[in-house]
Design an enzyme around this catalytic site. Structure first.
Site, PDB file in Angstrom:
ATOM      1  N   GLU A  43     -14.279   0.739  -0.679  1.00  0.00           N
ATOM      2  CA  GLU A  43     -14.403   0.741   0.786  1.00  0.00           C
ATOM      3  C   GLU A  43     -15.594   1.589   1.232  1.00  0.00           C
ATOM      4  O   GLU A  43     -15.741   2.747   0.826  1.00  0.00           O
ATOM      5  CB  GLU A  43     -13.100   1.276   1.421  1.00  0.00           C
ATOM      6  N   ASP A  73       0.840  -1.192   0.000  1.00  0.00           N
ATOM      7  CA  ASP A  73       0.000   0.000   0.000  1.00  0.00           C
ATOM      8  C   ASP A  73       0.879   1.247   0.000  1.00  0.00           C
ATOM      9  O   ASP A  73       1.705   1.436   0.900  1.00  0.00           O
ATOM     10  CB  ASP A  73      -0.845  -0.027   1.293  1.00  0.00           C
TER      11      ASP A  73
HETATM   12  O1  KIV Z   1      -4.713  -0.095   4.521  1.00  0.00           O
HETATM   13  C1  KIV Z   1      -5.536  -0.999   4.403  1.00  0.00           C
HETATM   14  O2  KIV Z   1      -5.561  -1.971   5.160  1.00  0.00           O
HETATM   15  C2  KIV Z   1      -6.529  -0.876   3.348  1.00  0.00           C
HETATM   16  C3  KIV Z   1      -7.680  -1.803   3.379  1.00  0.00           C
HETATM   17  C4  KIV Z   1      -8.678  -1.288   4.336  1.00  0.00           C
HETATM   18  C5  KIV Z   1      -8.272  -2.031   2.043  1.00  0.00           C
HETATM   19  O3  KIV Z   1      -6.408  -0.036   2.512  1.00  0.00           O
END
Ligand code: KIV
Length: 305
Positions: free
Chosen positions: A199, A100
């Site tokens: 989300e 991410d």
């Molecule tokens: O950071 C995270 O865990 C996310 C999920 C909620 C999809 O972006």
């Protein structure tokens, strides 16, 4: 082995499943099979998720909240993300690993975004990256995909925009907001995203978007009409006490179990029930006698000096 009481052999899994790729996502989607995804931030959790057969692991910036104790995801840095992503990639060999991109790692310039996306693959063993936003990120998504890095989009409640959204609130609840979300989903698809997280959006809307675009949607708080589901593992396990979103199904209550275990340990140590004989390194009587003899000799020599 000197200094250990027992040796545990960790045998490599003999039936390791095939590596999940973005192609697997597409094929599962075409077959109408739900895609499964969970977050992980460390080696043992990644191992357990991988072993369970979950398709994909997201090293989410949610780690800022559920592991590092920040108020929101905004303070999370690239270095923190890479540190945790490396641990996950050491633990999971089959799941598709998605790193991410943290706040400010892809918003300043396309060049910086591409460089940071590359670091997830080069330095942390990730297979893909995820970033938040729709039309305003189209160029960045296109550029990252252009370098050969798969990108997962993220629409709806985008936690990095928490201040702009006025809190962690559901999105797409008005007709115009829903229309904008659908447009954004199309834009991300056109920009080359291989999948999109939806989300906290109305289930009806998430299902509609999922049918309108050809890439799989992964829902979190977006109902059963998405092509896959993701949860924050700490929510699923009941590890994060601060709050639990309404959309979470808790499969365990590890926080309570952890507290119980810690209290029992405290009690055991204070009452000297732990460590017991079975937790203790032994020495043969002969070696002990020899040790005492050597000790006496050494003391005698000291006295003679
Ligand atoms: O950071 C995270 O865990 C996310 C999920 C909620 C999809 O972006």
């Amino acid at each position: 082995m000197e200094g250990t009481t027992s040796t545990t052999t960790i045998s490599p899994s003999t039936s390791q499943r095939k590596k999940v790729t973005t192609l697997t996502f597409r094929q599962k989607n075409e077959r109408g099979e739900p895609i499964t995804m969970l977050t992980a931030y460390d080696y043992p959790t990644a191992m357990a998720i991988d072993k369970a057969g979950i398709d994909s692991i997201l090293v989410g910036d949610s780690l800022g909240m559920v592991v590092l104790g920040y108020e929101n995801t905004l303070p999370v840095t690239m270095e923190e993300m890479l540190h945790h992503a490396r641990a996950v990639s050491r633990g999971a060999k089959s799941a598709l690993l998605v790193g991410d991109m943290p706040f400010m790692s892809y918003q300043v310039s396309t060049e910086e975004a591409v460089r940071n996306a590359g670091r997830f693959l080069q330095q942390a063993g990730m297979d893909a990256v995820k970033l938040e936003g729709g039309r305003e990120r189209a160029d960045v998504v296109r550029a990252i995909v252009g370098t050969g890095i798969p990108v997962m989009g993220h629409l709806g409640l985008t936690p990095q925009s928490v201040h702009q959204l006025g809190g962690f609130r559901a999105q797409g609840k008005t007709a115009s907001a829903a229309k904008r979300l659908l447009e954004d989903a199309h834009i991300l698809e056109d920009a080359g995203a291989f999948s999109i997280v939806l989300e906290s959006v109305p289930a009806q809307l998430a299902e509609y978007i999922s049918k309108q675009i050809s890439i799989p949607t992964i829902g979190i708080g977006a109902g059963a009409g998405c092509d896959g589901q993701v949860l924050v593992t700490h929510d699923l396990l009941g590890l994060f006490e601060r709050f639990t979103p309404k959309f979470v199904k808790q499969y365990a209550n590890f926080h309570t179990q952890m507290s119980k275990a810690f209290t029992e340990y405290l009690d055991d140590v204070e009452t000297k029930r732990f460590p017991a004989v079975e937790h203790t390194v032994e020495m043969s009587a002969e070696e002990w006698e020899e040790f005492e003899r050597l000790n006496v000799e050494a003391l005698k020599r000291e006295e003679d000096l």
